[in-house]
Design a protein around this motif. Structure first.
Motif, PDB file in Angstrom:
ATOM      1  N   TYR A  65       0.837  25.337  19.007  1.00 21.04           N
ATOM      2  CA  TYR A  65       2.109  25.066  18.562  1.00 21.04           C
ATOM      3  C   TYR A  65       2.904  26.118  17.705  1.00 21.04           C
ATOM      4  O   TYR A  65       3.946  25.505  16.851  1.00 21.04           O
ATOM      5  N   GLY A  66       3.803  26.844  18.545  1.00 20.41           N
ATOM      6  CA  GLY A  66       4.549  27.492  18.640  1.00 20.41           C
ATOM      7  C   GLY A  66       3.891  28.723  17.507  1.00 20.41           C
ATOM      8  O   GLY A  66       3.018  29.488  17.710  1.00 20.41           O
ATOM      9  N   ILE A  67       5.347  28.532  16.627  1.00 19.65           N
ATOM     10  CA  ILE A  67       4.924  29.848  15.497  1.00 19.65           C
ATOM     11  C   ILE A  67       5.000  28.839  14.357  1.00 19.65           C
ATOM     12  O   ILE A  67       4.920  30.088  13.110  1.00 19.65           O
ATOM     13  N   SER A  68       4.219  28.392  13.695  1.00 15.62           N
ATOM     14  CA  SER A  68       3.714  27.092  12.892  1.00 15.62           C
ATOM     15  C   SER A  68       3.314  27.958  12.515  1.00 15.62           C
ATOM     16  O   SER A  68       3.300  28.443  11.291  1.00 15.62           O
ATOM     17  N   PHE A  69       1.500  28.679  13.023  1.00 14.19           N
ATOM     18  CA  PHE A  69       1.317  29.247  12.121  1.00 14.19           C
ATOM     19  C   PHE A  69       1.456  30.360  11.375  1.00 14.19           C
ATOM     20  O   PHE A  69       1.018  31.308  10.606  1.00 14.19           O
ATOM     21  N   LEU A  70       2.855  31.848  12.060  1.00 13.19           N
ATOM     22  CA  LEU A  70       3.553  32.284  10.805  1.00 13.19           C
ATOM     23  C   LEU A  70       4.398  32.136   9.857  1.00 13.19           C
ATOM     24  O   LEU A  70       4.223  32.274   8.802  1.00 13.19           O
ATOM     25  N   VAL A  87       2.086  30.153   2.705  1.00 15.02           N
ATOM     26  CA  VAL A  87       1.036  30.632   1.281  1.00 15.02           C
ATOM     27  C   VAL A  87       1.144  32.188   0.620  1.00 15.02           C
ATOM     28  O   VAL A  87       1.095  32.362  -0.008  1.00 15.02           O
ATOM     29  N   GLU A  88       1.914  32.677   1.563  1.00  9.41           N
ATOM     30  CA  GLU A  88       1.475  34.581   1.139  1.00  9.41           C
ATOM     31  C   GLU A  88       2.568  34.260   0.168  1.00  9.41           C
ATOM     32  O   GLU A  88       2.598  35.129  -1.025  1.00  9.41           O
ATOM     33  N   GLU A  89       4.086  34.025   0.382  1.00  2.00           N
ATOM     34  CA  GLU A  89       4.913  33.418  -1.222  1.00  2.00           C
ATOM     35  C   GLU A  89       4.537  33.363  -2.136  1.00  2.00           C
ATOM     36  O   GLU A  89       4.501  33.265  -3.239  1.00  2.00           O
ATOM     37  N   VAL A  90       3.484  31.823  -2.311  1.00  2.00           N
ATOM     38  CA  VAL A  90       2.598  31.218  -2.948  1.00  2.00           C
ATOM     39  C   VAL A  90       1.970  32.081  -4.737  1.00  2.00           C
ATOM     40  O   VAL A  90       2.095  32.478  -4.846  1.00  2.00           O
ATOM     41  N   MET A  91       0.618  32.856  -2.750  1.00  2.00           N
ATOM     42  CA  MET A  91       0.286  33.612  -3.751  1.00  2.00           C
ATOM     43  C   MET A  91       0.159  35.159  -4.129  1.00  2.00           C
ATOM     44  O   MET A  91      -0.784  35.362  -5.214  1.00  2.00           O
ATOM     45  N   GLU A  92       1.390  35.330  -3.359  1.00  2.00           N
ATOM     46  CA  GLU A  92       2.217  36.317  -4.177  1.00  2.00           C
ATOM     47  C   GLU A  92       2.642  36.968  -5.691  1.00  2.00           C
ATOM     48  O   GLU A  92       2.644  37.359  -6.214  1.00  2.00           O
ATOM     49  N   LYS A  93       3.445  34.889  -5.581  1.00  2.00           N
ATOM     50  CA  LYS A  93       3.804  34.339  -7.303  1.00  2.00           C
ATOM     51  C   LYS A  93       2.499  34.629  -8.301  1.00  2.00           C
ATOM     52  O   LYS A  93       2.016  34.708  -9.442  1.00  2.00           O
ATOM     53  N   PHE A  94       1.656  33.811  -7.450  1.00  2.00           N
ATOM     54  CA  PHE A  94       0.206  33.471  -8.356  1.00  2.00           C
ATOM     55  C   PHE A  94      -0.432  34.258  -8.929  1.00  2.00           C
ATOM     56  O   PHE A  94      -0.448  34.834  -9.831  1.00  2.00           O
ATOM     57  N   MET A  95      -0.610  35.922  -8.243  1.00  3.05           N
ATOM     58  CA  MET A  95      -1.090  37.207  -9.210  1.00  3.05           C
ATOM     59  C   MET A  95      -0.796  37.483  -9.702  1.00  3.05           C
ATOM     60  O   MET A  95      -1.209  38.257 -10.559  1.00  3.05           O
TER      61      MET A  95
END
Length: 572
Positions: free
Chosen positions: A216-221, A227-235
């Protein structure tokens, strides 16, 4: 005179927003995830809030760890501090009443004794004090979607099976109640497309990374960064709640966390959002869709915000409660000393009164019908129109507006038997290496298959070998037919099922509901129309308790405030 902070300053749930450097430090202490998703193995750099244990860069190597005590938890070894906290909470409520000239509410009704109802009862008592009578109505069993099924004299989770390490409210409940985390028994995961495995987890971290990159190339990164950006704000919500801020609607809450970006995420699909940040369609079809099917029973066409919450759970380390997750619900109700009434609430009627409103709650059970008046009513159960047990609201002008929508049925089948490994391409069952199997859109008759452990795990417990009879948890959109059971299992001793209206059918076109239905009438489950999980429900419970408290004492400065990050920083 300004009323003091709700909870009398005893509430210790502040969660400072993780700065990028702090994130990098936390990523250094990690472990390989173990439940139900091979994508978890691609990220050793997960957030950790609890004593990490596991491997680092390969099998058998201890991970560098960093003790990180969960904020907001009264130390269980200091019962005197817990007692003092309860006394200060009661004192805060009395001071608030004296400051505003308003008496405390005498009776509060909570409809539903799942995690939402038990958590909001606990938070309401924290803010209003122990002298308020709290009645909790439950038509079924305490715990709701946290439940177990007995198989061969052992109990297994049939509802929500695990929680994310960043579930701070759930972490706090467990420590406050003196419960323990269940010992984890590792197992490998894979994704099946009906013909073969499109992705297989190994015991070697670097090999897992190489396979993800090769396919999948760098899709997982790119997915991880999104996801990290969303969770950082949700916290941020934990910091807001620690300072007593509440929101009357779901849109207001989301806007305070991520401004218009979060609100827009409820109106566009996961697939659309991920394609925009460079994730490939193949990765979405193979991996993202499999995770969403296992957690929500839905596809990548669901809204991006709900999808991000689900994918965050797939990437983080998971935990569960020794003895069963439902112990959190019963423990909170016992701690609160709530009066549990086993009955079905049929009607909530606004009573004609002067001053603060009064609500008459009518209910029925085996003993007949009954009713009582309450100052505050919290609905902690779904209010969707296709539910035959929808509560009627009478005497309200304008009428109570309930969001119309449907829920996604999920069938959980616990099968005690021998897996048919040949169906998955392994004629010799001894060679079958996986404990967790996710599926893409095909086969369509089941979403996930897990070799599960009982809720009580002894020190010498070991996971059953593939050739042995084990207890498998099968999630499916419909009850499994006999032919489908024979497809998955060579033979079996028993099949026990539980059917859940587990999650709303998330759609970008569903309007975001409000927590406040009337002056002191609230709907806790409104937030699950944006995202649905146990911790999200606990966040909604805290919000509703603060909302009821602030509205009761007319502290409107604590409701629906803009630019909260700036306000909270100035209060620190």
């Amino acid at each position: 005179m300004r009323k003091p902070h709700p909870g009398g300053g005893t509430e210790k749930l502040p969660m400072t927003e993780p700065a990028p450097r702090e994130m990098r430090l936390m990523r250094a202490s990690c472990r390989r995830g173990t439940a139900a998703c091979p994508i978890r193995s691609c990220d050793q750099r997960v957030w950790k809030a609890e004593q990490p244990v596991g491997r680092w860069g390969g099998a058998g190597n201890p991970a560098p760890t960093r003790q990180c005590p969960s904020p907001g938890v009264l130390p269980p070894s200091l019962p005197a501090m817990a007692h003092a906290a309860r006394l200060l909470a009661a004192l805060a409520a009395l001071l608030a009443a004296a400051a505003t000239g308003d008496a405390q509410p005498s009776k509060i009704a909570v409809v539903g004794a799942g995690i939402g109802g038990s958590a909001v009862a606990h938070f309401l008592q924290q803010h209003f004090g122990p002298r308020v009578q709290i009645d909790v109505f439950e038509k079924g069993t305490v715990g709701g979607r946290l439940a177990t099924i007995s198989v061969n004299k052992q109990h297994y989770e049939s509802g929500a099976a695990s929680f994310h390490s960043l579930s701070l409210h759930m972490q706090g409940f467990v420590k406050q109640l003196g419960l323990r985390h269940r010992r984890e028994v590792g197992g490998r995961s894979a994704i099946f497309n009906g013909e073969n495995f499109v992705l297989e987890e190994t015991d070697w971290y670097l090999l897992n990374l190489f396979r993800l990159w090769w396919h999948y190339g760098i899709s997982f990164l790119r997915l991880q960064m999104w996801v990290e950006e969303v969770m950082e704000k949700f916290m941020r919500i934990y910091k807001y709640q620690a300072h007593g801020y509440a929101f009357s609607g779901v849109e207001e809450l989301l806007y305070s966390l991520g401004e218009s970006a979060f609100v827009n995420m409820t109106q566009r699909s996961v697939a659309e959002s991920l394609l925009q940040v460079g994730v490939t369609q193949r990765f979405i079809d193979d991996v993202v869709s499999a995770v969403l099917r296992a957690s929500y029973g839905q596809s990548a066409a669901m809204p991006a915000f709900a999808g991000a919450m689900s994918l965050a759970g797939a990437q983080g380390s998971l935990w569960s409660v020794e003895g069963g997750n439902k112990l959190v619900c019963s423990g909170l109700l016992k701690l609160t000393k709530a009066n549990v009434i086993h009955a079905t609430v049929t009607t909530v009627t606004l009573q004609p009164t002067e001053g603060k409103p009064l609500y008459r709650v009518r209910y029925e059970n085996e003993a007949g019908t009954g009713s009582d008046n309450y100052d505050i009513v919290v609905i902690a159960t779904p209010l969707h129109l296709d539910n035959s047990s929808t509560i009627a609201f009478e005497g309200f002008d304008p009428p109570i507006d309930v969001v119309q929508g449907s829920f996604q049925p999920t069938i959980v089948s616990l099968v005690h038997g021998y897996l048919n490994s040949s169906y998955f391409g392994f004629p010799d069952p001894k060679l079958f290496p996986f404990a967790n199997i996710l599926t893409t859109d095909f086969p369509s008759f089941f979403c996930a298959l897990d070799n599960i452990c009982p809720v009580n795990i002894s020190a010498n417990f070991r996971r059953k070998q593939p050739q042995e009879a084990a207890v498998w948890r099968v999630q499916s959109p419909q009850p499994l037919l006999r032919s489908q059971l024979k497809t998955l299992f060579r033979s079996y001793y028993s099949v026990q099922t539980a059917e859940w209206q587990a999650h709303p059918v998330h759609s970008p076109h569903t309007p975001l509901p409000r927590f406040t239905l009337h002056d002191q009438l609230f709907h806790l489950n409104a937030l699950e129309w944006a995202a649905s999980s146990v911790e999200v429900t606990a966040v909604a419970a805290k919000n509703v308790a603060l909302l009821a408290f602030n509205r009761w004492y007319q502290d409107l400065d604590k409701i629906d405030q803009k630019d909260l990050m700036h306000k909270v920083k100035t209060e620190l």
